[in-house]
Design a protein around this motif. Structure first.
Motif, PDB file in Angstrom:
ATOM      1  N   ASP A 118       0.820  -1.218   0.000  1.00 47.57           N
ATOM      2  CA  ASP A 118       0.000   0.000   0.000  1.00 47.57           C
ATOM      3  C   ASP A 118       0.853   1.266   0.000  1.00 47.57           C
ATOM      4  O   ASP A 118       0.376   2.350   0.360  1.00 47.57           O
ATOM      5  N   PHE A 119       2.121   1.124  -0.411  1.00 47.36           N
ATOM      6  CA  PHE A 119       3.040   2.238  -0.648  1.00 47.36           C
ATOM      7  C   PHE A 119       3.548   2.868   0.650  1.00 47.36           C
ATOM      8  O   PHE A 119       3.979   4.023   0.659  1.00 47.36           O
ATOM      9  N   ARG A 120       3.521   2.115   1.714  1.00 45.62           N
ATOM     10  CA  ARG A 120       4.032   2.595   3.000  1.00 45.62           C
ATOM     11  C   ARG A 120       4.884   1.508   3.645  1.00 45.62           C
ATOM     12  O   ARG A 120       4.879   0.360   3.217  1.00 45.62           O
ATOM     13  N   ALA A 121       5.598   1.898   4.678  1.00 44.27           N
ATOM     14  CA  ALA A 121       6.270   0.927   5.545  1.00 44.27           C
ATOM     15  C   ALA A 121       5.613   1.011   6.913  1.00 44.27           C
ATOM     16  O   ALA A 121       5.152   2.083   7.335  1.00 44.27           O
ATOM     17  N   TYR A 122       5.578  -0.120   7.600  1.00 45.79           N
ATOM     18  CA  TYR A 122       4.906  -0.174   8.898  1.00 45.79           C
ATOM     19  C   TYR A 122       5.917  -0.472  10.000  1.00 45.79           C
ATOM     20  O   TYR A 122       6.866  -1.240   9.818  1.00 45.79           O
ATOM     21  N   VAL A 123       5.684   0.148  11.147  1.00 45.20           N
ATOM     22  CA  VAL A 123       6.560   0.010  12.311  1.00 45.20           C
ATOM     23  C   VAL A 123       5.772  -0.660  13.428  1.00 45.20           C
ATOM     24  O   VAL A 123       4.672  -0.206  13.780  1.00 45.20           O
ATOM     25  N   TRP A 124       6.328  -1.733  13.976  1.00 43.93           N
ATOM     26  CA  TRP A 124       5.712  -2.417  15.111  1.00 43.93           C
ATOM     27  C   TRP A 124       6.665  -2.352  16.309  1.00 43.93           C
ATOM     28  O   TRP A 124       7.874  -2.568  16.162  1.00 43.93           O
ATOM     29  N   ASP A 125       6.125  -2.051  17.484  1.00 45.72           N
ATOM     30  CA  ASP A 125       6.893  -2.149  18.720  1.00 45.72           C
ATOM     31  C   ASP A 125       6.986  -3.622  19.108  1.00 45.72           C
ATOM     32  O   ASP A 125       5.970  -4.335  19.128  1.00 45.72           O
ATOM     33  N   VAL A 126       8.197  -4.084  19.429  1.00 42.74           N
ATOM     34  CA  VAL A 126       8.425  -5.503  19.703  1.00 42.74           C
ATOM     35  C   VAL A 126       8.791  -5.706  21.170  1.00 42.74           C
ATOM     36  O   VAL A 126       9.866  -5.276  21.607  1.00 42.74           O
ATOM     37  N   PRO A 127       7.931  -6.345  21.959  1.00 37.40           N
ATOM     38  CA  PRO A 127       8.270  -6.681  23.347  1.00 37.40           C
ATOM     39  C   PRO A 127       9.361  -7.739  23.401  1.00 37.40           C
ATOM     40  O   PRO A 127       9.791  -8.280  22.371  1.00 37.40           O
ATOM     41  N   SER A 128       9.794  -8.088  24.587  1.00 35.93           N
ATOM     42  CA  SER A 128      10.827  -9.106  24.763  1.00 35.93           C
ATOM     43  C   SER A 128      10.277 -10.489  24.430  1.00 35.93           C
ATOM     44  O   SER A 128       9.054 -10.710  24.380  1.00 35.93           O
ATOM     45  N   VAL A 129      11.183 -11.437  24.210  1.00 37.11           N
ATOM     46  CA  VAL A 129      10.790 -12.817  23.945  1.00 37.11           C
ATOM     47  C   VAL A 129       9.940 -13.355  25.082  1.00 37.11           C
ATOM     48  O   VAL A 129       8.905 -14.006  24.865  1.00 37.11           O
ATOM     49  N   GLU A 130      10.355 -13.086  26.306  1.00 40.93           N
ATOM     50  CA  GLU A 130       9.628 -13.591  27.471  1.00 40.93           C
ATOM     51  C   GLU A 130       8.212 -13.034  27.526  1.00 40.93           C
ATOM     52  O   GLU A 130       7.245 -13.756  27.821  1.00 40.93           O
ATOM     53  N   ALA A 131       8.065 -11.738  27.245  1.00 43.21           N
ATOM     54  CA  ALA A 131       6.744 -11.123  27.272  1.00 43.21           C
ATOM     55  C   ALA A 131       5.840 -11.699  26.185  1.00 43.21           C
ATOM     56  O   ALA A 131       4.636 -11.895  26.397  1.00 43.21           O
ATOM     57  N   LEU A 132       6.411 -11.990  25.016  1.00 41.95           N
ATOM     58  CA  LEU A 132       5.612 -12.540  23.929  1.00 41.95           C
ATOM     59  C   LEU A 132       5.188 -13.974  24.226  1.00 41.95           C
ATOM     60  O   LEU A 132       4.074 -14.386  23.863  1.00 41.95           O
ATOM     61  N   LYS A 133       6.035 -14.740  24.881  1.00 46.06           N
ATOM     62  CA  LYS A 133       5.669 -16.108  25.237  1.00 46.06           C
ATOM     63  C   LYS A 133       4.460 -16.125  26.169  1.00 46.06           C
ATOM     64  O   LYS A 133       3.586 -16.989  26.050  1.00 46.06           O
ATOM     65  N   VAL A 134       4.412 -15.184  27.080  1.00 44.17           N
ATOM     66  CA  VAL A 134       3.287 -15.107  28.013  1.00 44.17           C
ATOM     67  C   VAL A 134       1.982 -14.823  27.263  1.00 44.17           C
ATOM     68  O   VAL A 134       0.916 -15.347  27.621  1.00 44.17           O
ATOM     69  N   ARG A 135       2.070 -14.034  26.216  1.00 46.39           N
ATOM     70  CA  ARG A 135       0.870 -13.651  25.467  1.00 46.39           C
ATOM     71  C   ARG A 135       0.418 -14.710  24.467  1.00 46.39           C
ATOM     72  O   ARG A 135      -0.709 -14.678  23.979  1.00 46.39           O
ATOM     73  N   ARG A 136       1.286 -15.650  24.140  1.00 47.52           N
ATOM     74  CA  ARG A 136       0.937 -16.699  23.185  1.00 47.52           C
ATOM     75  C   ARG A 136      -0.009 -17.715  23.822  1.00 47.52           C
ATOM     76  O   ARG A 136       0.116 -18.057  24.991  1.00 47.52           O
ATOM     77  N   GLU A 137      -0.937 -18.216  23.025  1.00 43.79           N
ATOM     78  CA  GLU A 137      -1.927 -19.160  23.523  1.00 43.79           C
ATOM     79  C   GLU A 137      -1.881 -20.445  22.694  1.00 43.79           C
ATOM     80  O   GLU A 137      -1.703 -20.401  21.476  1.00 43.79           O
ATOM     81  N   VAL A 138      -2.046 -21.588  23.365  1.00 44.90           N
ATOM     82  CA  VAL A 138      -2.118 -22.879  22.700  1.00 44.90           C
ATOM     83  C   VAL A 138      -3.494 -23.470  22.973  1.00 44.90           C
ATOM     84  O   VAL A 138      -3.900 -23.605  24.127  1.00 44.90           O
ATOM     85  N   VAL A 139      -4.227 -23.818  21.905  1.00 49.52           N
ATOM     86  CA  VAL A 139      -5.603 -24.299  22.033  1.00 49.52           C
ATOM     87  C   VAL A 139      -5.732 -25.649  21.341  1.00 49.52           C
ATOM     88  O   VAL A 139      -5.343 -25.781  20.168  1.00 49.52           O
ATOM     89  N   PRO A 140      -6.264 -26.661  22.006  1.00 53.57           N
ATOM     90  CA  PRO A 140      -6.496 -27.955  21.336  1.00 53.57           C
ATOM     91  C   PRO A 140      -7.392 -27.774  20.109  1.00 53.57           C
ATOM     92  O   PRO A 140      -8.250 -26.893  20.072  1.00 53.57           O
ATOM     93  N   TYR A 141      -7.203 -28.648  19.128  1.00 54.14           N
ATOM     94  CA  TYR A 141      -7.914 -28.513  17.856  1.00 54.14           C
ATOM     95  C   TYR A 141      -9.428 -28.459  18.036  1.00 54.14           C
ATOM     96  O   TYR A 141     -10.096 -27.570  17.495  1.00 54.14           O
ATOM     97  N   ASP A 142     -10.010 -29.399  18.798  1.00 50.53           N
ATOM     98  CA  ASP A 142     -11.463 -29.456  18.957  1.00 50.53           C
ATOM     99  C   ASP A 142     -12.005 -28.189  19.603  1.00 50.53           C
ATOM    100  O   ASP A 142     -13.062 -27.676  19.201  1.00 50.53           O
ATOM    101  N   GLU A 143     -11.277 -27.684  20.600  1.00 52.65           N
ATOM    102  CA  GLU A 143     -11.740 -26.471  21.281  1.00 52.65           C
ATOM    103  C   GLU A 143     -11.658 -25.263  20.347  1.00 52.65           C
ATOM    104  O   GLU A 143     -12.533 -24.392  20.371  1.00 52.65           O
ATOM    105  N   TRP A 144     -10.596 -25.224  19.532  1.00 53.65           N
ATOM    106  CA  TRP A 144     -10.448 -24.088  18.610  1.00 53.65           C
ATOM    107  C   TRP A 144     -11.549 -24.106  17.557  1.00 53.65           C
ATOM    108  O   TRP A 144     -12.142 -23.078  17.231  1.00 53.65           O
ATOM    109  N   GLU A 145     -11.868 -25.274  17.029  1.00 51.94           N
ATOM    110  CA  GLU A 145     -12.934 -25.382  16.045  1.00 51.94           C
ATOM    111  C   GLU A 145     -14.281 -25.004  16.649  1.00 51.94           C
ATOM    112  O   GLU A 145     -15.181 -24.539  15.939  1.00 51.94           O
ATOM    113  N   ALA A 146     -14.406 -25.190  17.966  1.00 51.86           N
ATOM    114  CA  ALA A 146     -15.656 -24.833  18.649  1.00 51.86           C
ATOM    115  C   ALA A 146     -15.735 -23.348  18.989  1.00 51.86           C
ATOM    116  O   ALA A 146     -16.747 -22.889  19.533  1.00 51.86           O
ATOM    117  N   GLY A 147     -14.654 -22.605  18.685  1.00 53.57           N
ATOM    118  CA  GLY A 147     -14.692 -21.163  18.909  1.00 53.57           C
ATOM    119  C   GLY A 147     -13.744 -20.638  19.957  1.00 53.57           C
ATOM    120  O   GLY A 147     -13.664 -19.426  20.170  1.00 53.57           O
TER     121      GLY A 147
END
Length: 536
Positions: free
Chosen positions: A336-365
């Motif tokens: 779109d003719f621009r560059a985008y800037v994202w603020d990047v937290p630490s690896v540890e902070a990102l791991k805390v925010r990551r979520e793991v969901v079993p397949y059946d539960e994810w398909e259920a919403g």
């Protein structure tokens, strides 16, 4: 609005002068806080460097203090810009280099800036010896320079060149011929070649000198791997199976309600400065961030609808944190003719925010998001942190392909379909020149807020005919391909498709007749699974 924070909360930068009795630690902490506050305001100033006559595909700052910016592209010229130029800012290249016979894709300075390497469509890697310049003023010599050495070891376009963290004579090259070659210019010819079964789209040595035996690779099948030179190269008896892979990062995507996964093509990759995080650009998807020892994604650099896109050109992102002890930004160009800037937290902070969901539960919403990462169609879904852009950079009239963040200055360089290289500088919210020396020295002005739209006429002073034609061509390409769905274009249905991902262990002679992929002598058919290796 271009170059403005997309979030509602801002803080004015605080510039704290050293006070009597304050410790060095306190002064350093105050300085870092002031720099971070300034970065929080984005890069609202810009100027354009003009010397090329066609698309600019490659940018690289010199190692260390980043005094020089190298640029190269479709006009076959490589220009060196001295960012310390004191007279009326940077207006003309301090030196120019010639030698490529077709479009330039990549540029890389060696660890101590002794050499500059280039590569592109002509299958050839060129080496320029910069020590022949005046030592105090690299690139100051007038006239045009030609390569001091050529490497003809590939048979297709060069997509990546990575120089060793400390050794000027050692570098890696990756090509669409599937070859990864470890070069040592002190030797008469390259002795180490790894043949993959797919096109190499990116590679980079680990930036830490203590871990320089590691390197990351990406290919057009969507595979992203961490490899060890000690197992990938050398005599067959020393090689481990699987091309020296010690970790494979998970890149396949799942969408709720869709019966197959998608395997996005990876366009490029880049480490942050300490090698704890890897940024991967993906075709028809967002840039995705990974940790060094973790195969699952930490974060996805998302954007609002109808903004960031990567559909039809090769993109190269960059981490940055100028003036800071660590990288806190990731920046990437967009369709779109621009560059985008994202603020990047630490690896540890990102791991805390990551979520793991079993397949059946994810398909259920469960999990909220309709897209996630998965290894198999019915395996657990990984939902990485969703990062929103903190600001965006304007100043372009067409696609932005390449972005590099200066290692020390409050400066970002962007380039793409146009002839110009745009330098973006940081500034204060109050309207003053928060970037101070950079903005003033380079004669930057506040970037216009309006961005051209696809198909809109391009009018500016000094417009190049070839540039206008290129912009028109890529406008048409965006109209045709800009809305491609990765789940339609890059279907993945099962493990059988991984056959194309496997590294070739068969003997294959290169152009010089060298055995470039020797069979393992034990013949045990090692798989490409992860191997237990001490990364440190």
């Amino acid at each position: 609005m271009n170059n403005h924070k997309l979030t509602s909360q801002r803080r004015r930068p605080r510039f704290l002068l050293p006070q009597p009795g304050r410790s060095h630690v306190q002064a350093h902490a105050a300085r870092l806080e002031a720099v971070q506050d300034l970065l929080n305001l984005g890069f609202p100033y810009s100027c354009t460097l003009r010397a090329h006559h066609s698309c600019v595909n490659a940018l690289a700052f010199s190692s260390g203090d980043g005094r020089f910016l190298a640029s190269g592209g479709d006009d076959l010229a490589i220009h060196l810009w001295d960012l310390h130029e004191q007279n009326a800012g940077v207006r003309t290249p301090s030196s120019s280099f010639h030698g490529p016979r077709q479009n330039i894709f990549v540029l890389s300075f060696s660890a101590q800036n002794r050499f500059l390497y280039s590569g592109g469509v002509d299958d050839t890697v060129l080496k320029y010896d910069l020590t022949t310049q005046v030592p105090e003023r690299l690139g100051a010599a007038q006239g045009h320079r030609y390569p001091d050495e050529r490497f003809h070891d590939h048979s297709d376009s060069i997509r990546a060149i990575s120089t060793h963290a400390t050794q000027d004579d050692i570098f890696l090259t990756g090509s669409e011929d599937g070859r990864i070659i470890l070069h040592d210019t002190r030797l008469p010819r390259p002795q180490n070649t790894l043949q993959l079964a797919s096109e190499v789209t990116g590679l980079q040595f680990h930036p830490d000198a203590g871990m320089a035996h590691l390197f990351a690779t990406s290919d057009n099948k969507g595979r992203v791997c961490l490899r060890d030179t000690r197992m990938a190269f050398g005599p067959a008896i020393q090689r481990a199976g699987g091309g020296g892979v010690v970790l494979e990062w998970h890149t396949r995507l799942a969408r709720r309600g869709v019966g197959h996964l998608a395997a996005p093509e990876t366009s490029s990759l880049v480490w942050n400065r300490d090698g704890t995080m890897l940024g991967v650009t993906m075709l028809h998807y967002y840039p995705t961030l990974y940790g060094l020892e973790d195969p699952d994604p930490l974060a996805v650099c998302t954007a609002p609808p109808n903004t960031y896109a990567n559909s039809c050109t090769m993109k190269h992102g960059s981490f940055g944190g100028p003036g800071l002890d660590t990288d806190v930004l990731y920046v990437a160009g967009s369709d779109d003719f621009r560059a985008y800037v994202w603020d990047v937290p630490s690896v540890e902070a990102l791991k805390v925010r990551r979520e793991v969901v079993p397949y059946d539960e994810w398909e259920a919403g469960a999990g909220g998001a309709d897209e996630a990462f998965a290894q198999q169609s019915t395996s657990a879904r990984y939902l990485p942190a969703q990062l929103s852009p903190s600001s965006h950079l304007g100043g372009h009239a067409s696609i932005v392909n390449t972005v590099v963040v200066h290692p020390r200055m409050m400066l970002v360089a962007t380039a793409g379909i146009e002839c110009g290289v745009v330098l973006h500088g940081a500034g204060s919210e109050s309207g003053g020149v928060g970037g101070g020396p950079v903005v003033e020295q380079m004669g930057m002005e506040r970037t216009g807020e309006r961005t051209r739209r696809v198909g809109e006429a391009v009018v500016w002073e000094g417009e190049e005919g070839e540039e206008r034609d290129a912009i028109g061509f890529f406008d048409e390409l965006l109209i045709a391909e800009g809305q491609t769905d990765v789940f339609v274009a890059r279907k993945w249905r099962g493990e059988d498709e991984d056959d194309d991902h496997m590294d070739s262990e068969e003997e294959e002679d290169d152009d010089e007749g060298q055995d470039c992929s020797e069979e393992s002598e034990d013949g045990d058919g090692d798989s490409d699974d992860e191997m237990e290796v001490d990364l440190y």
